[in-house]
Design an enzyme around this catalytic site. Structure first.
Site, short mmCIF file in Angstrom:
data_model
loop_
_atom_site.label_atom_id
_atom_site.label_comp_id
_atom_site.label_asym_id
_atom_site.label_seq_id
_atom_site.Cartn_x
_atom_site.Cartn_y
_atom_site.Cartn_z
N ASP A 85 12.82 -5.57 7.14
CA ASP A 85 11.77 -4.83 6.50
C ASP A 85 12.20 -3.52 5.90
O ASP A 85 13.63 -3.39 6.34
CB ASP A 85 10.62 -4.80 7.43
CG ASP A 85 9.28 -4.31 6.99
OD1 ASP A 85 9.46 -4.19 5.74
OD2 ASP A 85 8.58 -3.96 7.77
N GLU A 144 0.22 -0.89 5.78
CA GLU A 144 1.09 -0.68 6.83
C GLU A 144 0.85 1.01 6.91
O GLU A 144 1.37 1.39 8.00
CB GLU A 144 2.52 -0.71 6.03
CG GLU A 144 3.70 -0.35 7.01
CD GLU A 144 4.31 0.95 7.04
OE1 GLU A 144 4.90 1.51 8.04
OE2 GLU A 144 3.64 1.73 5.95
N GLU A 145 0.37 1.90 6.01
CA GLU A 145 0.46 3.09 6.02
C GLU A 145 -0.75 3.39 6.97
O GLU A 145 -0.95 4.83 7.54
CB GLU A 145 0.18 3.89 4.77
CG GLU A 145 1.33 3.59 3.75
CD GLU A 145 2.89 4.29 4.34
OE1 GLU A 145 2.76 4.76 5.19
OE2 GLU A 145 3.66 4.23 3.67
N ASP A 168 0.80 -1.25 -0.19
CA ASP A 168 -0.05 -0.02 -0.01
C ASP A 168 0.92 1.14 -0.06
O ASP A 168 2.01 1.16 0.37
CB ASP A 168 -1.10 -0.08 1.12
CG ASP A 168 -0.11 -0.06 2.56
OD1 ASP A 168 0.69 -0.88 2.73
OD2 ASP A 168 -0.52 0.85 3.55
#
Length: 821
Positions: free
Chosen positions: A495, A466-467, A397
């Site tokens: 990551d 994630e955002e 994302d």
């Protein structure tokens, strides 16, 4: 004025050398010249003492000479800060300790004076019984400007002050040297030492120390750095390039009167004054050598991969793969419902379709599971089941593009346009985080195409929100991974996160090995409504405004703590930064033991760097506010959301307590009741019914608060994955620039940390070794910003290619590593 490179140490017997004076027959000969005193200094303790000092001085380039007049002081012989001074120990005098040092201070004060001279180190009560001033002036005549001892006789000290001989008391240094190098007799008594007792020295110990450091047995090599301004001494043994720091010793900083003694050396009070020896700072920030694939198959594959990276064909392919992914607007938003309940998630399905077409070899080789519809979990099973798998992570994302900013983008945000003239790839997600995802996939697709197969299982996990805190993506992926591989079932995780950049003239890579905590606290005020034509003194919005103001006027203290990542990062800057100021460098070193120095580092660096102060302390930001529905109606409620990023040595509860305490006094002043996180702090019973004006309530806004992350080991037992990653970073950096060599000295790897959080917050149970790092190049900034989370996001093609090189090196190195199990 920076005085540096006093390059020889004359270590006298701490037991015997107390009465420092000229031999009795010279004591009252006031007419003795300096050259005559030089010839007989310390003669009553050793016939060789004067000869030793003279030999040391002759071995120096332009040795310091004590000036006798003001005019002479202005022309006292000096060497430039970049000159080199070397001493050698005379073989005929085994009782003498010397050092070899080089006065390399490229960052030194341009007005500094560099002097070369012997230093005298002695024991306790140095100079006791020496009432004549010749005891001090004879040392100055012999070219000794500084004496370090456990303590000094009072009369001698006063004579030294009057004549400009610097005396420093450092009993811990004396104790260390005595215990380390003294010869012990039966019963623990110390011997009388060599010769006439000029020095107690166990020659076997000295020989062993020299042998360990590849040195001649003719004398023990010591470097001592004495920082008078900071009150710290650092002792190292060995050659400048390979020596080891053996001790840090503290003494009382000198007052203004002591600096005034340096007038004969042309020292001014306001200057940073220090005697500098080259101390090997690896003690504070140890480094490993570059790590390259070693097996014939992996080494050949790595070399071929590197050559492929340089071809125009591969560059075109890399641009095409990233550009295609950028063209999918896979935006995630705060507080979205689960997949299936919001059509905005459907762009993630487009990402899946694209990856399947763009990387067909991966999809025919790896197993693939989809977790919570859009989370991607790939596995390439290795041939050796005894080796722990490792995980490479990224997210699909991106941050939404504000439609109001479209006309400010140089190229459309979802164009994936490559500008050959600037070498930039444009679009939302180029920097965060689609370049990482594409880099991982393209690396593995290429390795499969070359016929390479892993021994160690490779796992990929790509979240999709994630955002927006990862509550639907990484959170469910973390649970699935733990079910498959078990607790602590992975060797390590890599990551998105840190990269490398130039700091103080040195390239530092800072893999994230910790993360701050997180809490969104809702502050809500309620009070009776009504018509705005008859308003109270304060509406709920007015109360809320006062509360916000009170919070912002009382921020969390920014306090640097030992053992934290920000402090360790500063230690690495001090140890390896070429251009760091001596004052800051030594304050950082001293801060490892001294609270005053720790506060000095806060003043000199942390408080002056907004980003770093945000990294160190718990932050607060009022990001959301709501109140009122109509202009002529008093609002019954108003609230704000305060976002906190929590200091790694703090906690969610401590953060909540701080907010509660800050607001409580204000609530009382307004006659407001207060309930904080389920507890009545100011109950309704505190006021009469007519006194109470309203109510304040504090709560966790979204119920996904997060404690600070566990720290990944970076030293000592269990830090092998850190060493592996460090070596991989060094190899990647050198190979991409054709630097060659294996020492890795062209880039320093330091523990790092970002101010935000990544998907790894859901992966803590999988391994102790989590690295937030994708080798993003921040060292050579251009005129155009990278645009992360804002307009004009982009990534230089060369930076993207170097990330691919990093992943290829990481994968091949991990397949050979045996220290993770």
């Amino acid at each position: 004025m920076l005085i540096s490179t006093l390059s020889s140490l004359f270590f006298s017997c701490p037991k015997l050398l107390r009465h420092l004076r000229l031999k009795g027959k010279y004591t009252y000969q006031d007419s003795m010249s300096r050259s005559q005193m030089c010839e007989v200094v310390l003669e009553n303790y050793s016939q060789n003492a004067s000869g030793v000092l003279q030999t040391l001085r002759r071995s120096l380039i332009e040795p310091w000479v004590h000036p006798t007049t003001a005019a002479e002081a202005l022309t006292t012989n000096t060497t430039s800060p970049s000159s080199t001074s070397t001493t050698s120990s005379p073989k005929s005098t085994p009782s003498t300790t010397t050092s070899t040092s080089s006065s390399t201070t490229s960052n030194a004060n341009p007005n500094s004076t560099t002097i070369s001279a012997p230093l005298l180190i002695s024991g306790f009560n140095f100079g006791t019984g020496s009432s004549r001033e010749q005891a001090a002036t004879s040392l100055l005549a012999a070219g000794v400007p500084l004496v370090v001892a456990g303590s000094f006789g009072d009369i001698f000290k006063r004579n030294a002050i009057n004549n400009g001989l610097i005396c420093l008391e450092c009993p811990s240094l004396v104790d260390y040297l005595t215990s380390t190098y003294s010869t012990q007799l039966e019963g623990g008594r110390r011997s009388a030492g060599a010769g006439n007792g000029v020095m107690i020295c166990d020659s076997a110990k000295a020989h062993n120390a020299n042998a360990d450091n590849n040195m001649s047995s003719s004398g023990l090599k010591l470097d001592l750095e004495v920082d008078m301004a900071e009150g710290v001494m650092m002792l190292s043994e060995g050659k400048k390039e390979t020596g080891v720091v053996f001790g840090i010793f503290f003494f009382l900083q000198l007052g203004r009167y002591a600096f005034d003694l340096g007038k004969n050396l042309d020292i001014t009070v306001d200057d940073v004054t220090s005697w500098t020896h080259n101390v090997n700072a690896a003690h504070f920030c140890p480094q490993v050598t570059a790590l390259y694939p070693q097996s014939s198959v992996n080494a050949e594959t790595w070399t071929e991969f590197g050559e492929l990276l340089e071809t125009e064909k591969f560059k075109t392919l890399a641009i095409e793969k990233l550009s295609g992914l950028i063209q999918i607007p896979s935006e995630s938003y705060d507080n979205m419902p689960p997949p299936g309940q919001d059509p905005r998630w459907e762009t993630m399905g487009q990402v899946h379709d694209y990856l399947a077409v763009a990387f067909p070899l991966i999809h025919s080789t790896f197993s693939l599971a989809k977790v919570n519809t859009y989370g991607l979990l790939y596995e390439w099973t290795g041939s050796d089941a005894s080796l722990k798998p490792y995980l490479l992570a990224a997210h699909q994302d991106v941050v939404p593009v504000n439609p109001d900013t479209l006309d400010t983008w140089i190229y459309p945000p979802y164009s994936g346009f490559y500008d050959a003239e600037t070498g930039l790839i444009w679009g939302r997600g180029t920097s965060d985080d689609k370049a990482s995802l594409t880099g991982i996939m393209l690396t593995l697709e290429t390795l499969i195409g070359k016929g390479w197969t892993p021994k160690r299982t490779v796992v990929l996990a790509f979240g999709f929100d994630e955002e927006s805190s990862g509550i639907h993506g990484a959170k469910t992926l973390g649970k699935a991974l733990e079910e498959i591989y078990g607790r602590d079932g992975l060797a390590f995780i890599v990551d998105e996160g840190g990269g490398f950049k130039d700091v103080y003239g040195t390239i530092f890579a800072t893999p994230g090995v910790a993360e701050k905590g997180h809490a969104d606290i809702k502050v809500e005020v309620t009070s009776p409504g009504g018509h705005s034509s008859i308003p109270p003194a304060h509406t709920t919005i007015g109360y809320l405004a006062s509360i916000i103001s009170e919070l912002e006027q009382n921020p969390f203290p920014v306090e640097l703590a030992r053992g934290t990542v920000p402090h360790d990062t500063l230690l690495c800057y001090a140890a390896h930064g070429h251009d760091i100021s001596p004052r800051l460098k030594h304050a950082i070193f001293k801060s490892t033991h001294c609270d005053a120095a720790l506060h000095r580092v806060e003043d000199l660096y942390v408080s002056k760097d907004h980003w770093y102060s945000s990294l160190v302390g718990t932050t607060q930001a009022v990001d959301m506010i709501y109140g009122g529905v109509k202009a002529n109606a008093l609002p019954e409620s108003a609230y704000a959301i305060v976002n906190h990023r929590i200091n790694t040595v703090s906690s969610v509860n401590e953060t909540a307590a701080h907010d509660t305490q800050t607001i409580a006094s204000l609530a009382r002043s307004f006659n407001l009741t207060l309930k904080a996180f389920g507890e009545d702090i100011i109950p309704a019973s505190a006021y009469s019914s007519s006194e109470s004006k309203g109510h304040i309530e504090l709560s966790q806004a979204f119920n996904h608060e997060l404690e600070p992350a566990p720290r990944t080991p970076t030293s000592g037992k269990g830090s092998e994955p850190w060493d592996f990653l460090s070596g991989t970073i060094k190899a990647t950096y050198a190979a991409h620039r054709n630097l060659g060599g294996v020492d890795g000295s062209n880039i320093i790897v330091s523990p790092g940390m970002s101010t935000g959080n990544t998907d790894t917050k859901y992966y803590w149970n999988l391994t102790r070794h989590i690295f937030r790092y994708n080798h993003k190049n921040g060292a050579y900034g251009g005129e155009i910003a990278t645009g992360v989370h804002t307009v004009n996001e982009n990534i230089p093609l060369d930076h993207y290619l170097e990330m691919i090189r990093f992943f290829s090196t990481l994968i091949l190195n991990a397949d050979e590593a045996k220290s993770f199990e």
